[in-house]
Design a protein around this motif. Structure first.
Motif, PDB file in Angstrom:
ATOM      1  N   ARG A 187       0.863  -1.195   0.028  1.00  0.00           N
ATOM      2  CA  ARG A 187       0.092   0.195   0.090  1.00  0.00           C
ATOM      3  C   ARG A 187       0.795   1.304   0.156  1.00  0.00           C
ATOM      4  N   ASP A 188       2.042   1.374   0.860  1.00  0.00           N
ATOM      5  CA  ASP A 188       2.668   2.578   1.208  1.00  0.00           C
ATOM      6  C   ASP A 188       3.840   2.898  -0.051  1.00  0.00           C
ATOM      7  N   PHE A 189       4.150   1.701  -0.602  1.00  0.00           N
ATOM      8  CA  PHE A 189       5.323   2.040  -1.668  1.00  0.00           C
ATOM      9  C   PHE A 189       4.679   1.468  -3.070  1.00  0.00           C
ATOM     10  N   GLY A 190       3.573   0.643  -3.227  1.00  0.00           N
ATOM     11  CA  GLY A 190       3.407   0.363  -4.446  1.00  0.00           C
ATOM     12  C   GLY A 190       3.984  -0.914  -5.030  1.00  0.00           C
ATOM     13  N   ILE A 191       4.766  -1.550  -3.914  1.00  0.00           N
ATOM     14  CA  ILE A 191       5.401  -2.693  -4.498  1.00  0.00           C
ATOM     15  C   ILE A 191       4.791  -3.853  -4.962  1.00  0.00           C
ATOM     16  N   THR A 192       5.085  -4.486  -5.977  1.00  0.00           N
ATOM     17  CA  THR A 192       4.430  -5.576  -6.569  1.00  0.00           C
ATOM     18  C   THR A 192       4.789  -6.876  -5.778  1.00  0.00           C
ATOM     19  N   VAL A 193       3.887  -7.643  -5.149  1.00  0.00           N
ATOM     20  CA  VAL A 193       4.288  -8.967  -4.523  1.00  0.00           C
ATOM     21  C   VAL A 193       3.684 -10.077  -4.985  1.00  0.00           C
ATOM     22  N   ILE A 194       4.464 -11.126  -5.089  1.00  0.00           N
ATOM     23  CA  ILE A 194       4.179 -12.442  -5.413  1.00  0.00           C
ATOM     24  C   ILE A 194       4.597 -13.377  -4.258  1.00  0.00           C
ATOM     25  N   CYS A 195       3.552 -14.243  -3.778  1.00  0.00           N
ATOM     26  CA  CYS A 195       3.881 -14.994  -2.658  1.00  0.00           C
ATOM     27  C   CYS A 195       3.291 -16.234  -2.693  1.00  0.00           C
ATOM     28  N   VAL A 196       4.096 -17.295  -2.492  1.00  0.00           N
ATOM     29  CA  VAL A 196       3.898 -18.484  -2.372  1.00  0.00           C
ATOM     30  C   VAL A 196       3.446 -18.776  -0.714  1.00  0.00           C
ATOM     31  N   GLU A 197       2.213 -19.270  -0.423  1.00  0.00           N
ATOM     32  CA  GLU A 197       1.808 -19.247   0.918  1.00  0.00           C
ATOM     33  C   GLU A 197       0.774 -20.398   1.009  1.00  0.00           C
ATOM     34  N   HIS A 198       1.028 -21.062   2.288  1.00  0.00           N
ATOM     35  CA  HIS A 198       0.053 -22.207   2.669  1.00  0.00           C
ATOM     36  C   HIS A 198      -0.952 -21.678   3.550  1.00  0.00           C
TER      37      HIS A 198
END
Length: 214
Positions: A187-198
């Motif tokens: 939200r704050d930096f507009g950073i793109t996130v790709i997350c592998v998560e269980h």
């Protein structure tokens, strides 16, 4: 930001394809979640998106980062723009003190001391870990170590975060703190996130895209 087209991959020495004809894209500022059973290729896929982590093997298809073939990225650009945090909090920590861990990658890139101090101070303040500066890294809890790993990546000012089950070894409270911090960075930096998560309870509803691997 990331465009993957007809990607197939098999590890060296094996006839089996770990990834078979994968196509997807992730736009700037999106949160993308990668899910699937163990052995479906989630970690391998994430490694393919980071030039320095691409494993040895048979590779077909295309992967671009910001329009450029991932394999042709300049090493410095790749190190600065693509951040990675893995499963084990201990595996990424390479120094004995928190302040040095935050500064380590910038030192490796030859950033000036004054710029290092400023960027480390800014990110430590953002993460609320300024009072950890003098602590030894082996004195931190698992959750603290993982936040330190994330802060050390963010000091580089990446444009994309690749997260490979970053909460797998954390307790529920530390898990929530970590995911909340990732979403704040988005939200704050507009950073793109790709997350592998269980552990999906905290992040599934916040994802813009979900990629399910069979």
């Amino acid at each position: 930001m990331i465009n993957v087209s007809n990607l197939s991959f098999g590890y060296a020495g094996s006839e089996e394809l770990v990834l078979n004809d994968i196509t997807f894209s992730v736009n700037k500022g999106e949160v993308a979640l990668v899910i699937g059973e163990s052995g479906s290729g989630k970690t391998t896929l994430l490694k393919m998106l980071n030039k320095s982590m691409i494993p040895a093997g048979r590779y077909s298809g295309d992967i671009t980062f910001d329009g450029m073939d991932i394999r042709n990225l300049d090493n410095r650009v790749s190190a600065e723009k693509i951040g990675f945090v893995g499963q084990n909090p201990d595996n990424q920590i390479v120094t004995d003190k928190v302040w040095h861990e935050l500064a380590f990658e910038l030192e490796n890139l030859g950033v000036s001391n004054s710029d290092i101090r400023r960027r480390v101070a800014e990110m430590a303040e953002y993460f609320g870990i300024t009072d950890w500066y003098g602590k030894k890294t082996d004195e931190l809890s698992g959750g603290q170590k993982q936040l330190l790993n994330l802060a050390s990546v963010m000091v580089m000012r990446p444009e994309i975060l690749l997260l490979d089950e970053p909460t797998a070894q954390l307790d529920p409270l530390a898990r929530k703190k970590f995911i909340d911090t990732v979403l704040e960075l988005n939200r704050d930096f507009g950073i793109t996130v790709i997350c592998v998560e269980h552990n999906l309870s905290q992040i599934y509803g916040m994802a813009d895209k979900v990629l399910a691997l069979e």
